[in-house]
Motif scaffolding. Structure first.
Motif, PDB file in Angstrom:
ATOM      1  N   GLY A  25    -110.425   2.495 104.018  1.00  0.00           N
ATOM      2  CA  GLY A  25    -109.960   2.813 102.677  1.00  0.00           C
ATOM      3  C   GLY A  25    -109.227   1.654 102.029  1.00  0.00           C
ATOM      4  O   GLY A  25    -109.391   1.379 100.825  1.00  0.00           O
ATOM      5  N   ILE A  26    -108.426   0.941 102.814  1.00  0.00           N
ATOM      6  CA  ILE A  26    -107.691  -0.217 102.291  1.00  0.00           C
ATOM      7  C   ILE A  26    -108.666  -1.322 101.883  1.00  0.00           C
ATOM      8  O   ILE A  26    -108.510  -1.955 100.830  1.00  0.00           O
ATOM      9  CB  ILE A  26    -106.691  -0.721 103.351  1.00  0.00           C
ATOM     10  CG1 ILE A  26    -105.555   0.304 103.505  1.00  0.00           C
ATOM     11  CG2 ILE A  26    -106.128  -2.083 102.981  1.00  0.00           C
ATOM     12  CD1 ILE A  26    -104.635   0.046 104.685  1.00  0.00           C
ATOM     13  N   TYR A  28    -111.824  -0.915 101.007  1.00  0.00           N
ATOM     14  CA  TYR A  28    -112.555  -0.435  99.822  1.00  0.00           C
ATOM     15  C   TYR A  28    -111.712  -0.622  98.562  1.00  0.00           C
ATOM     16  O   TYR A  28    -112.206  -1.095  97.529  1.00  0.00           O
ATOM     17  CB  TYR A  28    -112.904   1.036 100.009  1.00  0.00           C
ATOM     18  CG  TYR A  28    -113.831   1.593  98.950  1.00  0.00           C
ATOM     19  CD1 TYR A  28    -115.195   1.748  99.207  1.00  0.00           C
ATOM     20  CD2 TYR A  28    -113.354   1.974  97.697  1.00  0.00           C
ATOM     21  CE1 TYR A  28    -116.046   2.260  98.240  1.00  0.00           C
ATOM     22  CE2 TYR A  28    -114.196   2.482  96.719  1.00  0.00           C
ATOM     23  CZ  TYR A  28    -115.540   2.621  96.995  1.00  0.00           C
ATOM     24  OH  TYR A  28    -116.379   3.130  96.035  1.00  0.00           O
ATOM     25  N   ALA A  29    -110.430  -0.248  98.649  1.00  0.00           N
ATOM     26  CA  ALA A  29    -109.542  -0.340  97.490  1.00  0.00           C
ATOM     27  C   ALA A  29    -109.449  -1.767  96.960  1.00  0.00           C
ATOM     28  O   ALA A  29    -109.359  -1.989  95.742  1.00  0.00           O
ATOM     29  CB  ALA A  29    -108.157   0.179  97.857  1.00  0.00           C
ATOM     30  N   HIS A  30    -109.483  -2.743  97.855  1.00  0.00           N
ATOM     31  CA  HIS A  30    -109.349  -4.130  97.427  1.00  0.00           C
ATOM     32  C   HIS A  30    -110.686  -4.762  97.053  1.00  0.00           C
ATOM     33  O   HIS A  30    -110.746  -5.638  96.190  1.00  0.00           O
ATOM     34  CB  HIS A  30    -108.675  -4.949  98.538  1.00  0.00           C
ATOM     35  CG  HIS A  30    -107.265  -4.516  98.801  1.00  0.00           C
ATOM     36  ND1 HIS A  30    -106.749  -4.351 100.070  1.00  0.00           N
ATOM     37  CD2 HIS A  30    -106.259  -4.179  97.951  1.00  0.00           C
ATOM     38  CE1 HIS A  30    -105.494  -3.948  99.990  1.00  0.00           C
ATOM     39  NE2 HIS A  30    -105.176  -3.834  98.719  1.00  0.00           N
ATOM     40  N   TYR A  60    -113.103   5.365  94.033  1.00  0.00           N
ATOM     41  CA  TYR A  60    -111.833   4.655  94.218  1.00  0.00           C
ATOM     42  C   TYR A  60    -110.674   5.401  93.558  1.00  0.00           C
ATOM     43  O   TYR A  60    -109.627   5.622  94.185  1.00  0.00           O
ATOM     44  CB  TYR A  60    -111.972   3.251  93.626  1.00  0.00           C
ATOM     45  CG  TYR A  60    -110.680   2.517  93.387  1.00  0.00           C
ATOM     46  CD1 TYR A  60    -109.938   2.004  94.450  1.00  0.00           C
ATOM     47  CD2 TYR A  60    -110.208   2.316  92.092  1.00  0.00           C
ATOM     48  CE1 TYR A  60    -108.752   1.319  94.225  1.00  0.00           C
ATOM     49  CE2 TYR A  60    -109.037   1.625  91.855  1.00  0.00           C
ATOM     50  CZ  TYR A  60    -108.310   1.130  92.925  1.00  0.00           C
ATOM     51  OH  TYR A  60    -107.142   0.459  92.694  1.00  0.00           O
ATOM     52  N   ILE A  64    -109.612   7.279  96.947  1.00  0.00           N
ATOM     53  CA  ILE A  64    -109.124   6.127  97.709  1.00  0.00           C
ATOM     54  C   ILE A  64    -107.722   5.686  97.318  1.00  0.00           C
ATOM     55  O   ILE A  64    -106.826   5.644  98.167  1.00  0.00           O
ATOM     56  CB  ILE A  64    -110.094   4.927  97.551  1.00  0.00           C
ATOM     57  CG1 ILE A  64    -111.506   5.311  97.994  1.00  0.00           C
ATOM     58  CG2 ILE A  64    -109.570   3.735  98.335  1.00  0.00           C
ATOM     59  CD1 ILE A  64    -111.665   5.591  99.455  1.00  0.00           C
ATOM     60  N   ILE A  65    -107.534   5.355  96.063  1.00  0.00           N
ATOM     61  CA  ILE A  65    -106.293   4.725  95.634  1.00  0.00           C
ATOM     62  C   ILE A  65    -105.065   5.565  96.002  1.00  0.00           C
ATOM     63  O   ILE A  65    -105.038   6.772  95.792  1.00  0.00           O
ATOM     64  CB  ILE A  65    -106.318   4.437  94.113  1.00  0.00           C
ATOM     65  CG1 ILE A  65    -105.096   3.611  93.705  1.00  0.00           C
ATOM     66  CG2 ILE A  65    -106.411   5.707  93.298  1.00  0.00           C
ATOM     67  CD1 ILE A  65    -105.150   3.103  92.273  1.00  0.00           C
ATOM     68  N   SER A  66    -104.098   4.924  96.600  1.00  0.00           N
ATOM     69  CA  SER A  66    -102.809   5.503  96.987  1.00  0.00           C
ATOM     70  C   SER A  66    -102.866   6.458  98.178  1.00  0.00           C
ATOM     71  O   SER A  66    -101.837   6.937  98.616  1.00  0.00           O
ATOM     72  CB  SER A  66    -102.151   6.237  95.803  1.00  0.00           C
ATOM     73  OG  SER A  66    -101.879   5.351  94.748  1.00  0.00           O
ATOM     74  N   ASN A 295    -102.047  13.005  95.069  1.00  0.00           N
ATOM     75  CA  ASN A 295    -102.192  11.958  96.079  1.00  0.00           C
ATOM     76  C   ASN A 295    -101.594  12.376  97.420  1.00  0.00           C
ATOM     77  O   ASN A 295    -102.207  12.174  98.477  1.00  0.00           O
ATOM     78  CB  ASN A 295    -101.520  10.672  95.601  1.00  0.00           C
ATOM     79  CG  ASN A 295    -102.271  10.002  94.473  1.00  0.00           C
ATOM     80  OD1 ASN A 295    -103.469  10.222  94.294  1.00  0.00           O
ATOM     81  ND2 ASN A 295    -101.585   9.188  93.683  1.00  0.00           N
ATOM     82  N   CYS A 364    -118.435  -3.806 100.984  1.00  0.00           N
ATOM     83  CA  CYS A 364    -117.349  -3.220 101.771  1.00  0.00           C
ATOM     84  C   CYS A 364    -117.903  -2.502 103.000  1.00  0.00           C
ATOM     85  O   CYS A 364    -117.406  -2.681 104.114  1.00  0.00           O
ATOM     86  CB  CYS A 364    -116.539  -2.258 100.902  1.00  0.00           C
ATOM     87  SG  CYS A 364    -115.374  -1.226 101.821  1.00  0.00           S
TER      88      CYS A 364
END
Length: 413
Positions: A25-26, A28-30, A60, A64-66, A295, A364
């Motif tokens: 997940g980290i 993917y987020a970046h 995302y 994903i995010i947070s 979240n 990714c």
């Protein structure tokens, strides 16, 4: 005859799987927005409007995010408890030993930040020191404080005061337009030295973001909940605590559903009324508050849901390959930054804005799949990941055995 050296023979496989999933997940987020570790000009995010990019960005934003940094934070707190518990059982000094371990991690984090400004270790280390002062609080106190922090209550309260006093939502004022333009130039055209210099000066932006977003509070809140889970041995005996995991999963799902429905109603009414969030900070505050519940609940669903799936043999066999990445979490995390920067930044292949978010999502998946393969191969021959080995050796001030010792007739798993 002594048995072969088996480091961490008491590791909990579910925790390694969760780490592996968090690292995906980290990554993917970046990857979605070209491994940028800071703000970009608004128009950059809108360069691609194809279906693939829309799906990638939607995934995302919603899933994903947070969420995955929060899982990683929860696991950090849980690992903290496991480590200090082992130190206590061995009658070793907890504070000095763990402080030294954190100091080494801090050095790694500083070097990583200089290379890539969104490094998380430089946030984890000071909060890790703070954990030492919270380790003896009661379970009830940990649960209350942790819950308030993961919902970002201190930040939301501070924002409310800021709205009343200054009519502004943002706690620390920043020029995101200028910052985005400067970072865009570094990624697109900056030299290696210029990138390093920019990252050093960007440390203030990094900590301002932690305050404005409340990310620091949320991270520490998940630290506390993870430490509580470790103290209660929930992950050491998941089968025995199945009913607890199911209960948390169901309650989190209800909170998620309520937050989703309220959020949709809020968004629809804001659209109909044509609310300008820049001129209506209270509306922005309310929308952000709903998002915090969404979240936090989805994060808990991920943690409990995956843990319950690991109790099912078929799912365990499917998820188990992720454990190799989890066992080499620090090496994997740092290597992701190395790959991302050299893929997209000017110092490497310079693919920044040349690939779409949809293509970046596929990249990714490919990169993470390769990381799984490499980690599985590495752990067949070595006891630790390379960075984990250096970290442990520095902690003990002696070289740990890196190569696996194999007895005749035994296979290395």
């Amino acid at each position: 005859m002594s048995l072969p050296f088996t480091p961490d023979s008491d590791r909990i496989i579910t925790l390694d799987v969760l780490r592996g999933i968090a690292l995906f997940g980290i990554l993917y987020a970046h990857m979605i927005f070209w491994y940028a570790g800071g703000p970009l000009p608004e128009e950059t995010y809108q360069l691609y409007k194809d279906i693939g990019s829309g799906l990638a960005i939607g995934t995302y934003m919603i899933f994903i995010i947070s969420k995955f940094f929060a899982i990683f934070s929860f696991l950090f707190g849980l690992s903290f408890y496991i480590q200090i518990d082992k130190l206590a059982q061995r009658h070793q000094p907890i504070v000095t030993r763990f402080a030294w371990r954190l100091t080494i991690l801090g050095v790694i984090g500083i070097l990583h930040h200089i290379f890539w400004r969104a490094d998380i270790l430089t946030i984890y280390v000071p909060l890790g020191f703070l954990l030492l002062f919270f380790r003896n609080l009661s379970n009830k106190t940990l649960l209350i404080i942790g819950s308030l922090l993961v919902l970002n209550i201190p930040t939301k309260f501070a924002e409310l005061i800021s709205i009343v006093v200054r009519d502004q939502l943002q706690l620390i004022q920043e020029d995101h337009k200028a910052a985005g333009a400067a970072y865009y130039e570094i990624i697109k055209n900056g030299s290696f030295l210029q990138m390093l210099q920019h990252n050093i000066y960007a440390v203030s932006e990094k900590f301002n973001y932690q305050i404005n977003s409340g990310r620091g509070f949320i991270t520490f809140g998940f630290f506390l909940l993870g430490m509580l889970a470790g103290r209660m041995q929930w992950f050491s005996h998941i089968e025995q605590h199945r009913s607890l995991f199911v209960s948390v999963l169901k309650r989190s799902a209800w909170v998620l559903l309520i937050a989703l429905l309220v959020g949709l109603a809020f968004s629809a009414s804001s659209f109909i009324l044509k609310v300008d969030f820049e001129k209506a900070p209270l509306a922005g505050w309310a929308g952000g508050f709903i998002l915090e519940f969404f979240n936090a609940s989805l994060t808990l669903i991920y943690i409990t849901g995956i843990s319950l799936l690991m109790l099912k043999p078929k799912w365990e066999s499917c998820l188990k390959p992720l454990a190799s990445v989890g066992k080499m979490a620090l090496t994997t995390y740092l290597s992701q930054s190395l790959i991302g920067v050299f893929l997209f930044f000017n110092i490497g292949f310079g693919l920044f804005t040349l690939t779409s978010p949809g293509q970046n999502a596929l990249l990714c998946i490919i990169i993470f799949t390769l990381q799984i393969v490499i980690c599985r191969w590495w752990l067949k021959h070595f006891n630790y990941g390379p960075i984990e080995w250096l970290w442990r050796s520095a902690t003990d001030l002696k070289w740990k055995p890196l190569m696996k010792q194999q007895l005749p007739g035994l296979k290395t798993e």
